[in-house]
Design a protein around this motif. Structure first.
Motif, PDB file in Angstrom:
ATOM      1  N   ASP A  49      -5.072  -0.826   7.874  1.00  0.00           N
ATOM      2  CA  ASP A  49      -6.526  -0.753   7.794  1.00  0.00           C
ATOM      3  C   ASP A  49      -7.080   0.664   7.846  1.00  0.00           C
ATOM      4  N   THR A  50      -6.218   1.687   7.964  1.00  0.00           N
ATOM      5  CA  THR A  50      -6.714   3.056   8.114  1.00  0.00           C
ATOM      6  C   THR A  50      -6.134   3.990   7.062  1.00  0.00           C
ATOM      7  N   GLU A  51      -4.820   4.166   7.069  1.00  0.00           N
ATOM      8  CA  GLU A  51      -4.195   5.102   6.138  1.00  0.00           C
ATOM      9  C   GLU A  51      -4.235   4.587   4.714  1.00  0.00           C
ATOM     10  N   VAL A  52      -4.007   3.289   4.533  1.00  0.00           N
ATOM     11  CA  VAL A  52      -3.973   2.692   3.204  1.00  0.00           C
ATOM     12  C   VAL A  52      -5.270   1.952   2.893  1.00  0.00           C
ATOM     13  N   GLU A  53      -5.849   1.337   3.911  1.00  0.00           N
ATOM     14  CA  GLU A  53      -7.068   0.527   3.779  1.00  0.00           C
ATOM     15  C   GLU A  53      -6.854  -0.646   2.833  1.00  0.00           C
ATOM     16  N   GLY A  54      -5.793  -1.409   3.091  1.00  0.00           N
ATOM     17  CA  GLY A  54      -5.554  -2.592   2.281  1.00  0.00           C
ATOM     18  C   GLY A  54      -4.081  -2.910   2.170  1.00  0.00           C
ATOM     19  N   LEU A  55      -3.766  -3.765   1.191  1.00  0.00           N
ATOM     20  CA  LEU A  55      -2.384  -4.177   0.945  1.00  0.00           C
ATOM     21  C   LEU A  55      -1.624  -3.117   0.149  1.00  0.00           C
ATOM     22  N   ILE A 102       6.955  -6.341  11.266  1.00  0.00           N
ATOM     23  CA  ILE A 102       6.478  -5.324  12.202  1.00  0.00           C
ATOM     24  C   ILE A 102       4.960  -5.411  12.297  1.00  0.00           C
ATOM     25  N   ALA A 103       4.454  -5.459  13.518  1.00  0.00           N
ATOM     26  CA  ALA A 103       3.021  -5.363  13.781  1.00  0.00           C
ATOM     27  C   ALA A 103       2.823  -4.159  14.688  1.00  0.00           C
ATOM     28  N   SER A 104       1.894  -3.257  14.347  1.00  0.00           N
ATOM     29  CA  SER A 104       1.755  -2.036  15.128  1.00  0.00           C
ATOM     30  C   SER A 104       0.334  -1.509  15.098  1.00  0.00           C
ATOM     31  N   TYR A 105       0.052  -0.671  16.109  1.00  0.00           N
ATOM     32  CA  TYR A 105      -1.180   0.131  16.117  1.00  0.00           C
ATOM     33  C   TYR A 105      -0.815   1.527  16.583  1.00  0.00           C
ATOM     34  N   ASP A 144      -0.837   9.157  12.327  1.00  0.00           N
ATOM     35  CA  ASP A 144       0.214   8.812  11.383  1.00  0.00           C
ATOM     36  C   ASP A 144       1.576   9.241  11.917  1.00  0.00           C
ATOM     37  N   GLU A 145       2.611   8.429  11.624  1.00  0.00           N
ATOM     38  CA  GLU A 145       3.982   8.688  12.053  1.00  0.00           C
ATOM     39  C   GLU A 145       4.048   8.896  13.553  1.00  0.00           C
ATOM     40  N   GLU A 146       3.443   7.989  14.269  1.00  0.00           N
ATOM     41  CA  GLU A 146       3.315   8.089  15.713  1.00  0.00           C
ATOM     42  C   GLU A 146       4.622   7.786  16.427  1.00  0.00           C
ATOM     43  N   GLY A 147       5.085   8.711  17.283  1.00  0.00           N
ATOM     44  CA  GLY A 147       6.201   8.474  18.187  1.00  0.00           C
ATOM     45  C   GLY A 147       7.535   8.305  17.493  1.00  0.00           C
ATOM     46  N   GLU A 148       8.521   7.866  18.257  1.00  0.00           N
ATOM     47  CA  GLU A 148       9.878   7.665  17.770  1.00  0.00           C
ATOM     48  C   GLU A 148       9.931   6.643  16.642  1.00  0.00           C
ATOM     49  N   LYS A 149       9.046   5.669  16.662  1.00  0.00           N
ATOM     50  CA  LYS A 149       9.038   4.624  15.630  1.00  0.00           C
ATOM     51  C   LYS A 149       8.310   5.056  14.363  1.00  0.00           C
ATOM     52  N   GLU A 150       7.519   6.128  14.427  1.00  0.00           N
ATOM     53  CA  GLU A 150       6.801   6.666  13.272  1.00  0.00           C
ATOM     54  C   GLU A 150       5.915   5.618  12.606  1.00  0.00           C
ATOM     55  N   TYR A 151       5.133   4.922  13.403  1.00  0.00           N
ATOM     56  CA  TYR A 151       4.195   3.946  12.856  1.00  0.00           C
ATOM     57  C   TYR A 151       3.057   4.655  12.121  1.00  0.00           C
ATOM     58  N   ASP A 152       2.501   3.973  11.099  1.00  0.00           N
ATOM     59  CA  ASP A 152       1.352   4.499  10.380  1.00  0.00           C
ATOM     60  C   ASP A 152       0.104   4.448  11.258  1.00  0.00           C
ATOM     61  N   GLU A 153      -0.818   5.374  10.982  1.00  0.00           N
ATOM     62  CA  GLU A 153      -2.078   5.388  11.712  1.00  0.00           C
ATOM     63  C   GLU A 153      -2.855   4.098  11.467  1.00  0.00           C
TER      64      GLU A 153
END
Length: 342
Positions: free
Chosen positions: A34-40, A316-319, A323-332
């Motif tokens: 919903d932030t970096e891509v804003e969609g599918l 994967i579900a994340s918040y 961007d690229e947050e932490g060891e898991k590098e989740y998207d913003e």
């Protein structure tokens, strides 16, 4: 992963034996952010590997990667194979590689802490020609980065490391390189400076100790680092210190704990005057479900849950705050992703 056996007539490049092995593998991803891509969005790739055992104990192989990247992330890219081709000819002790392979210096170098002057070039979009040998416990390699505009070598590097009893020692060197014609974004890991480095590591009383020295001959600066890791029960304590000839020295400490389903790590570091620290952890709930959470001063916090569906599939579900947050590098932002591996 699918395997197909073809006659040698079908793959003339690997002639000399009765059959060649062709392996197909790939992955696909369907996600929402919903932030970096804003969609599918969707992403997929296909890897094709062909290998042939030759009569003289060598094996010839070709890996060809085809990627469909970032579909519906604002730019719909076509299938491409850039930087995803690797030719190799290998035996038990020797190897020759061309294409998507790391440079000699970077592949065998071991630093100690966050050193400012050990930035050996890494393979990015560049094509690399490399030869390796592994004899009597000593690994050695020589490589050159190929300049695409002229097909000439742009930067050569050499490296070696060996294990002798309880000690491992190594050396790495890269010459001052040419300016590359690759796009700037495709050479972020290329360093044209002349560098050399020495390192040694050993273990005693349960502690792992590494010392390293790196010199940038182009700028005239150098770094000396010392790193220690020591296990105490379920906790591993780490520390490093790097003395720099230019700028502030660097140091850091860390602690990692793992027992049963629970794992947590914490660190603090000051790298040439820039401080950072954080805590990250995970908990395995069983049945393939693992939850993750962390907070790092420089990038703030994240939470995530990963569920293994079996057969190479996962959700994967994340918040994440950045961007690229932490060891898991989740998207913003908030993400929901389906991963498939074949």
């Amino acid at each position: 992963m699918k395997k197909i056996l073809l006659s040698s007539a079908a793959i003339a490049a690997f002639a000399g034996a009765a059959a060649a092995e062709v392996t197909f593998s790939g992955s696909a991803q369907l996600g929402y952010n919903d932030t970096e891509v804003e969609g599918l969005y969707a992403d997929a790739d296909l890897d094709i590997k062909m290998s042939q055992e030759l009569d003289n104990g060598w094996t010839a192989s070709l890996t060809y990667g085809v990627e469909l990247e970032d579909l519906n992330k604002g730019v719909n890219q076509d299938f491409n194979a850039d930087n995803n081709v690797l030719f190799s000819l290998t035996s038990d002790s020797y190897g020759i590689y061309y294409g998507n392979t790391d440079t000699a210096a970077n592949s065998l170098w071991t630093g100690a802490g966050d050193m400012a002057n050990d930035g050996f070039s890494e393979q990015d979009a560049e094509e690399v020609l490399k030869a390796t040998a592994n004899v009597a416990g000593v690994e050695a390699a020589v490589s050159t980065i190929i300049e695409p505009a002229t097909n000439e070598d742009a930067q050569t590097s050499v490296a070696a490391k060996g294990t002798f009893g309880n000690y491992t020692v190594g050396v790495a060197y890269q010459e001052e390189g040419d300016v590359l014609s690759y796009a700037a974004g495709d050479q972020e890991d290329y360093n044209s400076d002349e560098l050399y480095g020495l390192f040694a590591s050993t273990s005693f009383a349960g502690a792992e100790v590494t010392a390293a020295y790196a010199s940038n001959e182009t700028t005239g600066e150098d770094s000396f680092g010392l790193e220690v890791a020591y296990p105490v029960g379920d906790v591993t304590i780490g520390a490093f210190y790097v003395a720099e000839s230019l700028g502030d020295d660097s140091y850091g400490v860390s602690a990692d704990y793992a027992a049963g389903a629970f794992a947590v790590s914490a660190f603090y570091e000051d790298v040439q005057g820039v401080e950072d620290g954080g805590v990250e952890g995970s908990y395995d709930l069983g049945n393939g479900l693992v939850v993750y959470a962390g907070y790092i001063d420089s990038t703030e916090g994240y939470v995530g849950a990963e569920y293994d569906l079996g057969g190479g599939a996962s959700i994967i579900a994340s918040y994440a705050d950045q961007d690229e947050e932490g060891e898991k590098e989740y998207d913003e932002g908030t993400s929901l992703i389906l991963n498939l591996k074949f």
